[in-house]
Every structure is written in C-alpha cells, then in structure tokens.
Design a protein around this motif. Structure first.
Motif, PDB file in Angstrom:
ATOM      1  N   LEU A  90       0.638  -1.344   0.109  1.00  0.00           N
ATOM      2  CA  LEU A  90       0.065   0.061   0.063  1.00  0.00           C
ATOM      3  C   LEU A  90       0.916   1.201   0.238  1.00  0.00           C
ATOM      4  CD1 LEU A  90      -2.930  -1.301   2.477  1.00  0.00           C
ATOM      5  CD2 LEU A  90      -3.035  -0.782   0.022  1.00  0.00           C
ATOM      6  N   GLY A  91       1.913   1.307   0.646  1.00  0.00           N
ATOM      7  CA  GLY A  91       3.022   2.450   0.603  1.00  0.00           C
ATOM      8  C   GLY A  91       3.709   2.927  -0.458  1.00  0.00           C
ATOM      9  N   GLU A  92       3.879   1.608  -1.674  1.00  0.00           N
ATOM     10  CA  GLU A  92       4.670   1.758  -2.794  1.00  0.00           C
ATOM     11  C   GLU A  92       4.110   3.086  -3.485  1.00  0.00           C
ATOM     12  OE1 GLU A  92       5.692  -0.461  -6.721  1.00  0.00           O
ATOM     13  OE2 GLU A  92       5.375  -1.671  -4.926  1.00  0.00           O
ATOM     14  N   GLY A  93       5.112   4.102  -3.777  1.00  0.00           N
ATOM     15  CA  GLY A  93       4.724   5.199  -4.558  1.00  0.00           C
ATOM     16  C   GLY A  93       3.923   6.290  -3.921  1.00  0.00           C
ATOM     17  N   GLY A  94       3.875   5.905  -2.360  1.00  0.00           N
ATOM     18  CA  GLY A  94       2.831   6.680  -1.439  1.00  0.00           C
ATOM     19  C   GLY A  94       4.003   7.366  -0.617  1.00  0.00           C
ATOM     20  N   LYS A  95       3.515   7.288   0.757  1.00  0.00           N
ATOM     21  CA  LYS A  95       4.199   8.001   1.729  1.00  0.00           C
ATOM     22  C   LYS A  95       4.242   7.079   2.874  1.00  0.00           C
ATOM     23  CE  LYS A  95       4.120  12.229   4.410  1.00  0.00           C
ATOM     24  NZ  LYS A  95       3.258  13.337   4.655  1.00  0.00           N
ATOM     25  N   VAL A  96       5.200   6.776   3.628  1.00  0.00           N
ATOM     26  CA  VAL A  96       5.316   6.087   4.791  1.00  0.00           C
ATOM     27  C   VAL A  96       5.211   7.031   5.965  1.00  0.00           C
ATOM     28  CG1 VAL A  96       6.863   4.389   6.593  1.00  0.00           C
ATOM     29  CG2 VAL A  96       6.741   4.190   4.075  1.00  0.00           C
ATOM     30  N   MET A  97       4.237   6.863   6.995  1.00  0.00           N
ATOM     31  CA  MET A  97       3.923   7.779   8.108  1.00  0.00           C
ATOM     32  C   MET A  97       4.653   7.145   9.409  1.00  0.00           C
ATOM     33  SD  MET A  97       0.390   8.988   6.340  1.00  0.00           S
ATOM     34  CE  MET A  97       0.088  10.152   7.663  1.00  0.00           C
ATOM     35  N   MET A  98       4.453   5.866   9.567  1.00  0.00           N
ATOM     36  CA  MET A  98       5.015   5.130  10.740  1.00  0.00           C
ATOM     37  C   MET A  98       5.518   3.898  10.108  1.00  0.00           C
ATOM     38  SD  MET A  98       2.555   5.818  13.876  1.00  0.00           S
ATOM     39  CE  MET A  98       3.581   5.466  15.165  1.00  0.00           C
ATOM     40  N   PRO A  99       6.865   3.519   9.742  1.00  0.00           N
ATOM     41  CA  PRO A  99       7.057   2.389   9.174  1.00  0.00           C
ATOM     42  C   PRO A  99       6.996   1.097  10.146  1.00  0.00           C
ATOM     43  CG  PRO A  99       9.151   3.520  10.377  1.00  0.00           C
ATOM     44  CD  PRO A  99       7.864   4.383  10.441  1.00  0.00           C
ATOM     45  N   PHE A 109       3.196  -2.534  13.851  1.00  0.00           N
ATOM     46  CA  PHE A 109       1.979  -1.426  13.483  1.00  0.00           C
ATOM     47  C   PHE A 109       2.765  -0.956  12.273  1.00  0.00           C
ATOM     48  CE2 PHE A 109       0.673   2.681  13.531  1.00  0.00           C
ATOM     49  CZ  PHE A 109      -0.704   2.891  13.463  1.00  0.00           C
ATOM     50  N   ALA A 110       2.126  -0.342  11.256  1.00  0.00           N
ATOM     51  CA  ALA A 110       2.516   0.595  10.205  1.00  0.00           C
ATOM     52  C   ALA A 110       1.560   1.523   9.970  1.00  0.00           C
ATOM     53  CB  ALA A 110       3.088  -0.147   9.131  1.00  0.00           C
ATOM     54  N   TRP A 111       1.841   2.885   9.426  1.00  0.00           N
ATOM     55  CA  TRP A 111       0.686   3.725   8.899  1.00  0.00           C
ATOM     56  C   TRP A 111       1.281   4.159   7.631  1.00  0.00           C
ATOM     57  CZ3 TRP A 111      -1.787   7.647  12.712  1.00  0.00           C
ATOM     58  CH2 TRP A 111      -2.974   8.156  12.029  1.00  0.00           C
ATOM     59  N   VAL A 112       0.691   4.054   6.640  1.00  0.00           N
ATOM     60  CA  VAL A 112       1.063   4.631   5.307  1.00  0.00           C
ATOM     61  C   VAL A 112       0.027   5.424   4.531  1.00  0.00           C
ATOM     62  CG1 VAL A 112       2.696   2.639   4.995  1.00  0.00           C
ATOM     63  CG2 VAL A 112       0.426   2.239   4.070  1.00  0.00           C
ATOM     64  N   GLN A 113       0.433   6.194   3.750  1.00  0.00           N
ATOM     65  CA  GLN A 113      -0.539   6.960   2.735  1.00  0.00           C
ATOM     66  C   GLN A 113      -0.187   6.434   1.354  1.00  0.00           C
ATOM     67  OE1 GLN A 113      -0.013  11.306   2.684  1.00  0.00           O
ATOM     68  NE2 GLN A 113      -2.112  11.463   2.695  1.00  0.00           N
ATOM     69  N   ASP A 114      -1.162   5.750   0.750  1.00  0.00           N
ATOM     70  CA  ASP A 114      -0.881   5.378  -0.750  1.00  0.00           C
ATOM     71  C   ASP A 114      -0.652   6.307  -1.783  1.00  0.00           C
ATOM     72  OD1 ASP A 114      -3.359   5.842  -1.751  1.00  0.00           O
ATOM     73  OD2 ASP A 114      -4.216   4.022  -0.880  1.00  0.00           O
ATOM     74  N   ARG A 115      -0.560   5.832  -2.858  1.00  0.00           N
ATOM     75  CA  ARG A 115      -0.247   6.877  -4.234  1.00  0.00           C
ATOM     76  C   ARG A 115      -1.632   7.407  -4.558  1.00  0.00           C
ATOM     77  NH1 ARG A 115       0.232   1.633  -8.369  1.00  0.00           N
ATOM     78  NH2 ARG A 115       1.468   0.829  -6.226  1.00  0.00           N
TER      79      ARG A 115
END
Length: 125
Positions: A90-99, A109-115
């Motif tokens: 989901l994070g590929e091409g987006g942004k990692v907010m919490m790896p 746990f992880a938090w990502v913003q997708d593309r």
C-alpha cells in the motif's frame, strides 16, 4: 427505516485504478459494483475491504483538496509479517508515516498513505 453508514472515497479521475489496486493488494477485498460515466470515469462504486463496504467515485468538479491522513482505513491482521507486506504494497509510490515496528501498543504496526493519498493503519492483533 434505519440509516446505513459507509466511508466514501472521492478521487479525481483515478478511482477505478485505486479500487483495482486495493483489490490486488489487500486480502479479502473485492469490487462489488462499478458504474462508469460516458467519459470513462467512475460515477459510483462499492468496494468491500475485509468486510467493510466503502463507496467511491471520481469527483465531477476538480477541487484543490485530497484525502487527509487523520481519517484512515484501519486494517487488523493476524501476523506481523502481514503488516510488513501490506505496508509495503500500500505504501509503494506513497508515503510512510510510521514504518512497520513495535510502538508499544501492538507487536507490529504501520501507517502509510498510498499513491492515491488514502491513509492506512495496519496492526497485528
């Protein structure tokens, strides 16, 4: 008559692409309905994400805002490895907010913003 409530995702011309990405990336996710406008954009769609029904469309007017990470889709998985896999996809091409990591409240746990700017929190039960 009882009301129903569902999250609604409003894209700008990339709705079908985003839904196909989610269907391919998140287990137990499928597109339930997708109605296109004559120009090919999505008039209305329904997606089931791990049992949560989400509605989506392509916004007819162009606007200067997108999704905010303060509203996210929260995925609970059984294995720590699934957190890493989903965060990576989901994070590929987006942004990692919490790896992916141990932040004290869950083993993984992880938090990502997708593309597409949609935010996802992923946690191992």
């Amino acid at each position: 008559m009882s009301p129903t409530a569902r999250p609604f995702l409003m894209f700008q011309g990339r709705c079908a692409e985003a839904l196909a990405f989610y269907e391919a990336s998140v287990p137990d996710t499928r597109i339930l309905a997708l109605e296109r406008k004559p120009d090919g954009t999505v008039a209305m769609a329904r997606l089931s994400v791990a049992g949560l029904e989400v509605m989506a469309n392509d916004s007819p007017p162009v606007h200067d805002f997108t999704f905010t990470p303060s509203l996210s889709i929260f995925l609970e998985v059984d294995e720590s490895e699934a957190v890493d896999a989903l965060a990576g996809a989901l994070g590929e091409g987006g942004k990692v907010m919490m790896p992916p990591g141990d932040y004290g409240f869950a083993p993984r746990f992880a938090w990502v913003q997708d593309r597409f700017d949609v935010s996802w929190q992923i946690i191992a039960r």
